[in-house]
Scaffold this motif. Structure first.
Motif, mmCIF file in Angstrom:
data_model
loop_
_atom_site.group_PDB
_atom_site.id
_atom_site.type_symbol
_atom_site.label_atom_id
_atom_site.label_comp_id
_atom_site.label_asym_id
_atom_site.label_seq_id
_atom_site.Cartn_x
_atom_site.Cartn_y
_atom_site.Cartn_z
ATOM 1 N N ASN A 46 30.997 45.370 24.228
ATOM 2 C CA ASN A 46 32.214 44.850 24.848
ATOM 3 C C ASN A 46 31.988 43.397 25.291
ATOM 4 O OD1 ASN A 46 34.217 44.148 26.738
ATOM 5 N ND2 ASN A 46 34.549 46.288 27.295
ATOM 6 N N SER A 101 33.685 41.304 27.046
ATOM 7 C CA SER A 101 33.954 41.023 28.456
ATOM 8 C C SER A 101 32.767 41.430 29.321
ATOM 9 C CB SER A 101 35.184 41.792 28.926
ATOM 10 O OG SER A 101 36.318 41.323 28.275
ATOM 11 N N ASP A 102 32.290 42.676 29.074
ATOM 12 C CA ASP A 102 31.149 43.154 29.852
ATOM 13 C C ASP A 102 29.935 42.271 29.604
ATOM 14 O OD1 ASP A 102 32.548 45.109 31.040
ATOM 15 O OD2 ASP A 102 31.655 46.802 29.959
ATOM 16 N N GLU A 120 29.911 39.070 28.819
ATOM 17 C CA GLU A 120 30.045 37.797 29.512
ATOM 18 C C GLU A 120 29.859 37.956 31.016
ATOM 19 O OE1 GLU A 120 33.397 35.511 28.250
ATOM 20 O OE2 GLU A 120 33.045 33.995 29.794
ATOM 21 N N LEU A 121 30.447 39.024 31.556
ATOM 22 C CA LEU A 121 30.316 39.247 33.003
ATOM 23 C C LEU A 121 28.864 39.518 33.382
ATOM 24 C CD1 LEU A 121 33.510 41.399 33.627
ATOM 25 C CD2 LEU A 121 33.073 39.091 34.497
ATOM 26 N N ARG A 176 27.033 36.274 33.142
ATOM 27 C CA ARG A 176 27.420 35.406 34.252
ATOM 28 C C ARG A 176 26.677 35.818 35.535
ATOM 29 N NH1 ARG A 176 30.851 35.716 38.285
ATOM 30 N NH2 ARG A 176 31.626 33.736 39.132
ATOM 31 N N SER A 178 29.530 52.806 31.341
ATOM 32 C CA SER A 178 30.713 53.216 32.101
ATOM 33 C C SER A 178 30.672 54.705 32.421
ATOM 34 C CB SER A 178 31.975 52.957 31.283
ATOM 35 O OG SER A 178 32.272 51.592 31.291
ATOM 36 N N ARG A 187 25.594 52.934 36.606
ATOM 37 C CA ARG A 187 26.986 53.004 36.179
ATOM 38 C C ARG A 187 27.659 51.691 36.551
ATOM 39 N NH1 ARG A 187 31.564 55.790 38.792
ATOM 40 N NH2 ARG A 187 33.104 56.157 37.152
ATOM 41 N N LYS A 188 28.307 51.057 35.566
ATOM 42 C CA LYS A 188 28.950 49.764 35.818
ATOM 43 C C LYS A 188 30.071 49.922 36.839
ATOM 44 C CE LYS A 188 28.433 48.326 30.977
ATOM 45 N NZ LYS A 188 29.196 48.283 29.727
ATOM 46 N N PRO A 189 30.004 49.240 37.980
ATOM 47 C CA PRO A 189 31.083 49.351 38.953
ATOM 48 C C PRO A 189 32.305 48.544 38.493
ATOM 49 C CG PRO A 189 29.048 48.535 39.946
ATOM 50 C CD PRO A 189 28.913 48.407 38.473
ATOM 51 N N VAL A 190 33.496 49.010 38.881
ATOM 52 C CA VAL A 190 34.716 48.292 38.515
ATOM 53 C C VAL A 190 34.891 47.073 39.420
ATOM 54 C CG1 VAL A 190 37.228 48.395 38.610
ATOM 55 C CG2 VAL A 190 35.953 50.246 37.532
ATOM 56 N N PHE A 235 34.448 43.815 41.219
ATOM 57 C CA PHE A 235 33.756 42.608 40.781
ATOM 58 C C PHE A 235 32.479 42.362 41.583
ATOM 59 C CE2 PHE A 235 33.329 37.938 41.380
ATOM 60 C CZ PHE A 235 32.823 37.664 40.123
ATOM 61 N N HIS A 277 37.990 57.197 32.154
ATOM 62 C CA HIS A 277 36.761 56.565 31.712
ATOM 63 C C HIS A 277 37.066 55.317 30.883
ATOM 64 C CE1 HIS A 277 33.031 56.210 29.366
ATOM 65 N NE2 HIS A 277 32.519 56.525 30.541
ATOM 66 N N ARG A 305 38.255 52.172 32.717
ATOM 67 C CA ARG A 305 37.342 51.411 33.568
ATOM 68 C C ARG A 305 36.922 50.094 32.918
ATOM 69 N NH1 ARG A 305 32.760 52.910 35.474
ATOM 70 N NH2 ARG A 305 33.043 52.751 37.701
ATOM 71 N N LEU A 323 39.571 47.391 33.210
ATOM 72 C CA LEU A 323 39.707 47.067 34.633
ATOM 73 C C LEU A 323 38.559 46.178 35.100
ATOM 74 C CD1 LEU A 323 40.939 50.364 36.289
ATOM 75 C CD2 LEU A 323 42.060 48.136 36.308
ATOM 76 N N ARG A 324 37.377 46.473 34.547
ATOM 77 C CA ARG A 324 36.220 45.655 34.901
ATOM 78 C C ARG A 324 36.432 44.213 34.457
ATOM 79 N NH1 ARG A 324 32.875 49.515 33.578
ATOM 80 N NH2 ARG A 324 32.590 48.600 31.510
ATOM 81 N N SER A 325 37.007 44.030 33.269
ATOM 82 C CA SER A 325 37.306 42.677 32.783
ATOM 83 C C SER A 325 38.266 41.984 33.736
ATOM 84 C CB SER A 325 37.949 42.734 31.405
ATOM 85 O OG SER A 325 37.072 43.339 30.501
ATOM 86 N N THR A 377 38.973 42.634 36.953
ATOM 87 C CA THR A 377 38.381 42.288 38.259
ATOM 88 C C THR A 377 37.305 41.229 38.086
ATOM 89 O OG1 THR A 377 36.784 44.079 38.028
ATOM 90 C CG2 THR A 377 38.776 44.572 39.256
ATOM 91 N N GLY A 378 36.538 41.373 37.012
ATOM 92 C CA GLY A 378 35.423 40.448 36.798
ATOM 93 C C GLY A 378 35.891 39.018 36.603
ATOM 94 N N PHE A 379 36.880 38.826 35.724
ATOM 95 C CA PHE A 379 37.296 37.453 35.414
ATOM 96 C C PHE A 379 38.175 36.849 36.501
ATOM 97 C CE2 PHE A 379 35.994 38.967 31.207
ATOM 98 C CZ PHE A 379 35.031 38.014 30.954
ATOM 99 N N GLU A 410 41.159 46.155 41.537
ATOM 100 C CA GLU A 410 40.099 46.916 42.203
ATOM 101 C C GLU A 410 40.632 48.223 42.773
ATOM 102 O OE1 GLU A 410 38.127 44.211 44.846
ATOM 103 O OE2 GLU A 410 36.899 43.386 43.225
ATOM 104 N N GLY A 434 40.922 50.505 39.992
ATOM 105 C CA GLY A 434 39.586 51.009 39.666
ATOM 106 C C GLY A 434 39.188 52.143 40.589
#
Lengths: 145, 455
Positions: A12, A14-15, A17-18, A21, A97, A117-120, A122, B242, B245, B248-250, B252-254, B282, B285
């Protein structure tokens, strides 16, 4: 410090890059290799395919491994890593996830060193990746070979 | 007819012969006497004796006839009596056989669950088995009553429903009917109606047990299906949550990255909007995590063991107050309060309850959390009380719906899944959750479940 290397197996973007980062922000990161699926991960580790010319004497200090991957899944990658003499002591952190108990059990049974487990949220995600980087790259003492 | 004719002929013949003999005798005897006796005086004496002799002879003949007839009569009478006696013996034996058969039939009928009765064509009961008599004893002797008086208006209607067809076509008719033989116990009967002589025979068999069994089987099948559907729904919720998530992570992350790194490029409104997006993502999430928790609770294997609620509450209070701001918490918890259940699930449930108690007492100077247990007929009720914000009881039912909250998110944080998870866990233990609250005074959560190990 300049020699630490981290292998991120993540499909993924996005994951990816995050994660990158969060790692770069802590300035603990020198060399991160990103592969997008299980097959590519094994090619990198065993110097096959497009990684034919790679110096195999230098292996990652930690592998952050996602479980849901195209082609070859994370659990199979883990199994192959543990089955090969060259890679069987590499620290593998499952970063995924999934919070399914079967995944957690399978990961540990196949020899994962950690399961995260990846937290949602940020801030939680950034903190989790930061701590992983600090622990596995700075604190943990890997087997030198 | 023939016999009478011949008797008449014989009688007639006898009469004619007697007449002829008499006429001949009268004519010739007088003539002969006159010839034999010349003297008139002597002749009259002879005539007198002759007349006497005639009458005597006639009387003898008549007497002989009567004697003969009478003798035959007597003989016949004697014969008849003998025949009669023989006949009676045969009848008695037959009667005994019939009685025996009848008694056997009667016993059969009395001991069988069959109810049997007969009516005439005007719905009047003309015979009833002892079983029916017993079953309807509260309504008096059925024989002589109308169907309606024995079975009630509805009963008579359904019983008589198919009877015209039975009468017309000379066949039996069967159906399942609900009858009330003694109030208020209604039951399902298989009822046969069939023609008998000059009436209608009825046989009824109580099949309520079988019907119940059948219903139970159907219900069980439905329950299985419901369970299966629920499992599928859980799996679906799990998969969806599942998969949600990652995006949603994208989000919240960005937005988080934007807030952190490009802070300076936004004015006050822009920053606020970014924070809104991040907070919403969040929150979502957290809700997804709540759904995942709920589906895990639904699917978790249960492994019952002794579980000390008191120890759990003490530990959780200690654990949960550690991260938060330092505050005074007064605990009123018994030494031990043991229930039987899956320790992991129960710990999860009481963690939510303790978390709620601590959360809603956040504004109190001293948070008071109490735990008590009571046992009643094999069921144990565990009550956790707090002196927190409380809520208006008219909203109590809403708290068992996912994502329902009664307080502002900035007042008390949370997604509104805790009590739903608690309820689901307790339901899986065959128990119930009850809430008692007063706005501004506090809340009591009572968990009741069947547990033998209380103490």
């Amino acid at each position: 410090m300049g020699e630490q290397m981290l292998l991120l197996v993540e499909d993924n973007p996005s994951d990816e890059e995050l994660t990158l980062r969060a790692l770069t922000k802590q300035k603990i990161l020198n060399d991160v290799v990103v592969v997008r699926d299980g097959v590519e991960a094994l090619e990198f580790l065993f110097g096959e395919g497009k990684y034919e010319d790679r110096d195999l004497s230098r292996q990652p200090d930690v592998i952050l491994l996602d479980l849901k991957l195209p082609r070859l899944g994370g659990l199979e990658v883990l199994q192959r890593i543990r089955a090969d003499e060259r890679t069987k002591f590499l620290p593998v952190v499952v970063l995924t996830s999934s919070s399914q108990e079967e995944d957690i059990i399978s990961s540990y049974r196949l020899g994962a060193n950690s399961y995260v487990r990846k937290p949602v949220k940020f801030a939680d995600f950034t903190e989790a990746v930061r701590q992983l980087g600090v622990y596995w790259l700075l604190i943990n003492e890997p087997l030198q070979r | 007819m023939k016999r009478r004719t011949s008797a008449f002929k014989v009688g007639l013949l006898a009469g004619v012969l007697y007449l002829a003999a008499s006429v001949g005798w009268i004519l010739y005897s007088d003539h002969l006497a006159r010839t034999a006796v010349g003297d008139v005086m002597a002749l009259s004496i002879v005539q007198t004796w002759k007349g006497l002799a005639f009458v005597t002879l006639s009387a003898m003949l008549f007497g002989a006839l009567v004697w003969w007839y009478e003798r035959r009569q007597w003989r016949d009478a004697l014969n008849l009596r003998q025949v009669l006696r023989r006949d009676q013996t045969a009848r008695r034996m037959a009667r005994e056989l019939i009685d025996e058969a009848e008694e056997r039939f009667q016993q059969f009928l009395d001991n069988s669950p069959l109810l049997a009765w007969m009516t005439d064509y005007d719905q009047q009961v003309i015979w009833a088995s002892r079983g029916l008599r017993f079953a309807t004893r509260s309504r008096g002797e059925p024989v002589g009553q109308a169907l309606e008086s024995v079975f009630g208006a509805d009963g008579a209607r359904v019983l008589w429903n198919h009877t015209p067809a039975v009468m017309d076509d000379d066949r039996s008719m069967v159906s399942i009917e609900t009858l009330t033989l003694s109030d208020p116990d209604e039951a399902q009967y298989v009822v046969h109606r069939f023609p008998v002589g000059d009436g209608i025979g009825f046989v009824a068999l109580d099949v309520s047990g079988e019907v119940r069994a059948d219903l139970y089987m159907r219900h069980a099948t439905t329950a299985d299906l419901t369970e299966q559907l629920r499992a599928e729904l859980d799996a679906f919720v799990y998969a969806i949550s599942h998969d949600l998530r990652a995006p949603l992570r994208s989000l919240t992350g960005f937005t988080g990255a934007l807030v952190e790194e490009y802070h300076a490029n936004f004015d006050a409104d822009g920053k606020r909007y970014l924070e809104r997006i991040r907070d919403a993502a969040e929150m979502m999430g957290a809700q997804v995590d709540g759904l995942l928790e709920l589906s895990r609770v639904n699917r978790a294997e249960m492994d019952p063991a002794e579980f000390d609620v008191a120890e759990c509450v003490r530990t959780e209070v200690r654990r949960l107050s550690r991260g938060g701001p330092a505050r005074e918490v007064t605990l009123d918890v018994p030494e031990r309060l043991v229930v039987i259940g899956d320790p992991q699930l129960l710990r999860q449930a009481f963690r939510h309850l303790v978390d709620n108690a601590l959360k809603f007492t956040a504004h109190r100077k001293v948070a008071r959390i109490g735990l008590s247990g009571a046992e009643d007929g094999g069921r144990v009720t565990v009550t956790l009380t707090d002196n927190g914000a409380g809520f208006d009881m008219i909203y109590a039912h809403k708290l068992f719906t996912p994502f329902q909250r009664l307080h502002g998110i900035d007042e008390f944080p949370g997604v509104g899944i805790g009590l739903v998870v608690v309820q689901r866990i307790i339901q899986r233990h065959g128990g119930t959750v009850r809430l008692e609250s007063r706005l501004g005074e506090g809340t009591a959560v009572s968990v009741t479940m069947g547990a033998k190990g209380y103490g």
